[in-house]
Design an enzyme around this catalytic site. Sequence first.
Site, PDB file in Angstrom:
ATOM      1  N   TYR A 134       0.802  -1.227   0.000  1.00  0.00           N
ATOM      2  CA  TYR A 134       0.000   0.000   0.000  1.00  0.00           C
ATOM      3  C   TYR A 134       0.835   1.277   0.000  1.00  0.00           C
ATOM      4  O   TYR A 134       0.279   2.363  -0.122  1.00  0.00           O
ATOM      5  CB  TYR A 134      -0.944   0.007   1.207  1.00  0.00           C
ATOM      6  N   HIS A 149      -8.963   1.692  -5.944  1.00  0.00           N
ATOM      7  CA  HIS A 149      -8.207   0.797  -5.062  1.00  0.00           C
ATOM      8  C   HIS A 149      -6.730   1.138  -5.218  1.00  0.00           C
ATOM      9  O   HIS A 149      -6.251   1.326  -6.345  1.00  0.00           O
ATOM     10  CB  HIS A 149      -8.443  -0.674  -5.401  1.00  0.00           C
TER      11      HIS A 149
END
Length: 155
Positions: free
Chosen positions: A28, A106
């Site tokens: 991430y 996302h």
Amino acid sequence: MAEPATDTILVLNGPNLNMLGTREPEKYGHATLADVEALCRETAASFGLKADCRQSNREGELIDFIHEAHARKMKGIIINAGGYSHTSIALHDALLAVQIPTVEVHVTNIHARESFRHHSYTARAAFASLCGFGIEGYRLAIQGLAAKLGLKPKA
């Protein structure tokens, strides 16, 4: 009655996105939710919009935020529903119910991850879906939403 926000978009982040910057940075990245929100506000402002940034780990609260966007006549929604993207028919239905132009985002490429992440209910309620661009996906989503709304960058 909710105060109208016709120059505003909702940027909605779901479960665990409050952990950006510390949660699995190899997937991430190191940017935090505060970094995402600053990026969204800056990008929205470049189109004469305000970004109302919200995050919740609770599905019902996310739905309430979507309903509030409708009540306040917001122009659009950028949503990263996190894990709820793959499980929540209720979020899908809320997005369809309000009929506000929506882009799903996302941070990671959900199609290159575990098979249970390949399906997204929220994507089916959005006019576009972006994944795998890191937090830059939020900027791209706002730019795409602005184009859909016929907005040009302010000089």
